[in-house]
Design an enzyme around this catalytic site. Structure first.
Site, short mmCIF file in Angstrom:
data_model
loop_
_atom_site.label_atom_id
_atom_site.label_comp_id
_atom_site.label_asym_id
_atom_site.label_seq_id
_atom_site.Cartn_x
_atom_site.Cartn_y
_atom_site.Cartn_z
N ASP A 261 0.86 -1.20 0.00
CA ASP A 261 0.00 0.00 0.00
C ASP A 261 0.89 1.24 0.00
OD1 ASP A 261 -2.34 1.76 0.39
OD2 ASP A 261 -3.34 -0.10 0.97
N TYR A 375 -12.82 6.93 -13.95
CA TYR A 375 -12.85 5.63 -13.25
C TYR A 375 -13.38 4.54 -14.19
CZ TYR A 375 -13.99 2.37 -9.41
OH TYR A 375 -14.07 1.28 -8.57
P1 NAD Z 1 -10.38 1.55 -0.55
O1 NAD Z 1 -10.21 2.95 -0.95
O2 NAD Z 1 -10.98 1.25 0.78
O3 NAD Z 1 -8.99 0.78 -0.66
C1 NAD Z 1 -8.11 0.95 -1.75
C2 NAD Z 1 -6.70 0.72 -1.25
O4 NAD Z 1 -5.80 0.93 -2.35
C3 NAD Z 1 -6.33 1.70 -0.14
O5 NAD Z 1 -5.70 1.02 0.91
C4 NAD Z 1 -5.36 2.66 -0.84
O6 NAD Z 1 -4.41 3.23 0.02
C5 NAD Z 1 -4.72 1.74 -1.87
N1 NAD Z 1 -4.12 2.50 -2.95
C6 NAD Z 1 -4.67 3.55 -3.62
N2 NAD Z 1 -3.79 4.04 -4.51
C7 NAD Z 1 -2.66 3.30 -4.41
C8 NAD Z 1 -1.41 3.35 -5.06
N3 NAD Z 1 -1.14 4.26 -5.98
N4 NAD Z 1 -0.46 2.45 -4.71
C9 NAD Z 1 -0.73 1.52 -3.77
N5 NAD Z 1 -1.90 1.43 -3.11
C10 NAD Z 1 -2.86 2.32 -3.42
O7 NAD Z 1 -11.24 0.87 -1.71
P2 NAD Z 1 -12.02 -0.51 -1.74
O8 NAD Z 1 -13.48 -0.22 -1.68
O9 NAD Z 1 -11.45 -1.51 -0.82
O10 NAD Z 1 -11.72 -0.93 -3.26
C11 NAD Z 1 -10.72 -1.85 -3.65
C12 NAD Z 1 -10.81 -2.07 -5.14
O11 NAD Z 1 -12.14 -2.47 -5.49
C13 NAD Z 1 -10.53 -0.79 -5.95
O12 NAD Z 1 -9.83 -1.14 -7.12
C14 NAD Z 1 -11.93 -0.30 -6.29
O13 NAD Z 1 -11.92 0.49 -7.44
C15 NAD Z 1 -12.65 -1.61 -6.49
N6 NAD Z 1 -14.12 -1.53 -6.32
C16 NAD Z 1 -14.70 -1.23 -5.11
C17 NAD Z 1 -16.10 -1.19 -5.01
C18 NAD Z 1 -16.81 -0.92 -3.72
O14 NAD Z 1 -18.04 -0.95 -3.69
N7 NAD Z 1 -16.12 -0.67 -2.61
C19 NAD Z 1 -16.88 -1.42 -6.14
C20 NAD Z 1 -16.25 -1.70 -7.34
C21 NAD Z 1 -14.87 -1.76 -7.43
#
Ligand code: NAD
Length: 469
Positions: A261, A375
């Site tokens: 991360d 996105y």
């Molecule tokens: P979140 O924001 O809670 O977690 C994302 C993590 O990625 C965080 O810990 C962040 O620090 C890390 N991160 C961001 N940029 C980074 C970088 N440049 N280098 C390294 N780490 C980095 O999001 P989440 O809800 O857990 O989502 C995780 C994945 O699932 C993402 O790809 C998101 O787009 C996808 N997603 C989530 C949902 C939802 O409903 N939560 C729906 C569709 C897709």
């Protein structure tokens, strides 16, 4: 984050009120707990035409200890099941349905022509009301693109309409999937049947999966609950949310974790790495030197068996109002960084033979979303990357697949305004949001050494969200 409506309608008073005034009543989904059998209840088996997958199904049912029942139209099942040493019997008599069952499995692989569709009607018409809550329906067919005649390709393609409609009709948290099994890939079905028949796939429904010839060696785990024992796994964005759930699920399955991360997430990252007994890498995957750093870390481990590209960001604005850096940051982190690191990992040999790459897309990438041009571009790009790289990586024995989550209860969705959040939660066939664990389970299935036949798939973990359906 709590879904208080779901909790309320499942309380005694809420249940009474929901019934009295006709409120929708989503069921609390059964989710997998360690040590559970794959299916808790009988499996009713049916088929149309001259089914081609019955022997393969019997082997899997034997391995998972399932008790099967034969629909009256599927006479060939009993001798095949008996020969496999399965507990089995007939279901229903004289047009009356038989006992309640936990799963329906229909082998449509032998259907050559739409005129044979009465078998589908009879099987599902007879049994639809006999499925227990949180039941499972699997329809197995042949991929239309590999069929030898237009008639066969047509009827196989038609299965998609049936399975997606059943997923909307059956309610009571029952899930329905269509699995296309390529000719010659019959021995690759076990990991997918285990996933889709079990509570591990609680929030996956209305999906179409293709199982093909193996991309690399297939290893059947000695213990399916520890399918990643001895495997080295990298998870990006692992400090919280879905990434943390993925790391936990992988560790529970026996993997040695590297949690990655950004520096700003360091306290959470260190906690997560410690909790799964793994190591932590602080790295911005969007940085120019990130691919080399990932390669160095991978080589130091002797090569990764599984890489999960989960890290992602949103920077929402309508395109007309979006500053260029918001566009660039999202495309870079969510898409271009993944392309660069996959290329570098593959070229450098920092992936083990038979490695699995799993990417995280989104239903925004399928349907588009207001205020998310950046996105949705990046997440649709992830789908394009997975589908275009799959055949190239297969030649190296590596597979690549993606999950596309819908509404998942995380910090990301907790920040969505109330009305939009409620709409996102309820507008799907299961009338609720998913949990990070649901996405993690799907990723674990793709990551399994037994999933060599899965390559280039994109599976939505969205409860069959109406968005982009
Ligand atoms: P979140 O924001 O809670 O977690 C994302 C993590 O990625 C965080 O810990 C962040 O620090 C890390 N991160 C961001 N940029 C980074 C970088 N440049 N280098 C390294 N780490 C980095 O999001 P989440 O809800 O857990 O989502 C995780 C994945 O699932 C993402 O790809 C998101 O787009 C996808 N997603 C989530 C949902 C939802 O409903 N939560 C729906 C569709 C897709």
């Amino acid at each position: 984050m709590n879904d208080s409506y779901l909790d309320f309608v499942n309380s005694p008073f809420g249940n009474w009120l929901a019934k009295s005034v006709g409120l929708p009543k989503p069921l609390v989904l059964e989710r997998y707990q360690a040590g559970q059998p794959v299916v808790r209840g009988s499996v009713l088996v049916g088929g149309g035409g001259a089914p081609q997958l019955l022997e393969a199904l019997a082997r899997v049912f034997k391995n998972i200890g399932a008790q099967t029942l034969a629909h009256p139209q599927l006479r060939p099942w009993l001798p095949i099941a008996n020969q496999a040493g399965l507990l089995t019997g007939g279901w229903g008599a004289d047009g009356a349905p038989g006992e309640k069952v936990k799963a329906l499995v229909f082998d449509a692989s032998g259907m050559d022509d739409s005129t044979q569709s009465d078998a589908l009607y009879a099987f599902f018409h007879d049994s639809a009301r006999s499925l227990l809550p949180c039941g499972r329906v699997l329809i197995l067919g042949r991929p239309p693109e590999g069929c030898s005649s237009p008639r066969k390709a047509t009827v196989q393609r038609a299965l998609e309409g049936l399975s997606r409609s059943l997923a909307k009709e059956l309610k009571r948290a029952i899930t329905v999937q269509l699995i296309y099994v390529a000719q010659g890939a019959e021995d690759q079905i076990e990991s997918s049947l285990r996933f889709f028949l079990s509570p591990r796939s609680a929030y996956v429904t209305g999906q179409v999966v293709r199982i093909g010839l193996p991309a690399g060696p297939q290893h059947i785990p000695a213990d399916w609950d520890r399918s990643l024992a001895g495997k080295k796994v990298l998870v990006t964005g692992a400090s919280r949310g879905i990434g943390a759930a993925i790391a936990q699920a992988m560790a529970q399955a026996g993997a040695t974790l590297t949690c990655l991360d950004v520096a700003q997430s360091q306290p959470g990252l260190d906690r997560m790495a410690a909790s799964v007994g793994g190591s932590a890498i602080e790295l911005d995957i969007g940085a120019e030197d990130a691919p080399q750093k990932l390669v160095a870390a991978g080589l130091a481990q002797g090569g990764w068996d599984v890489v999960v590209h989960n890290a992602g960001i949103t920077r929402d604005k309508t395109l007309a109002n979006m500053a260029p850096h918001l566009w660039q940051a999202v495309v870079n982190v969510n898409l271009s960084a993944q392309e660069r690191s996959i290329d570098a990992l593959v070229e450098s040999g920092a992936l083990q033979a038979g490695a699995r790459i799993v990417c995280v897309s989104s239903i925004s990438g399928i349907a588009g979303n207001m205020g998310q041009t950046n996105y949705a571009f990046s997440k649709a790009g992830v789908i394009g990357m997975v589908q275009s790289m799959a055949p190239l990586l297969a030649a190296r024995g590596i597979s690549i697949n993606a999950v596309a989550p819908g509404f998942i209860e995380t910090q990301m969705t907790a920040a969505v305004p109330f009305a939009l959040r409620e709409a996102g939660r309820r507008m799907n066939s299961l009338s609720q949001g998913g949990l990070p664990q649901d996405v993690a389970e799907a990723i674990l299935w793709f990551a399994s050494p037994a999933s060599a036949g899965l390559n280039g798939n994109v599976v939505r973990v969205c409860g069959q969200s109406l968005i982009g359906a």
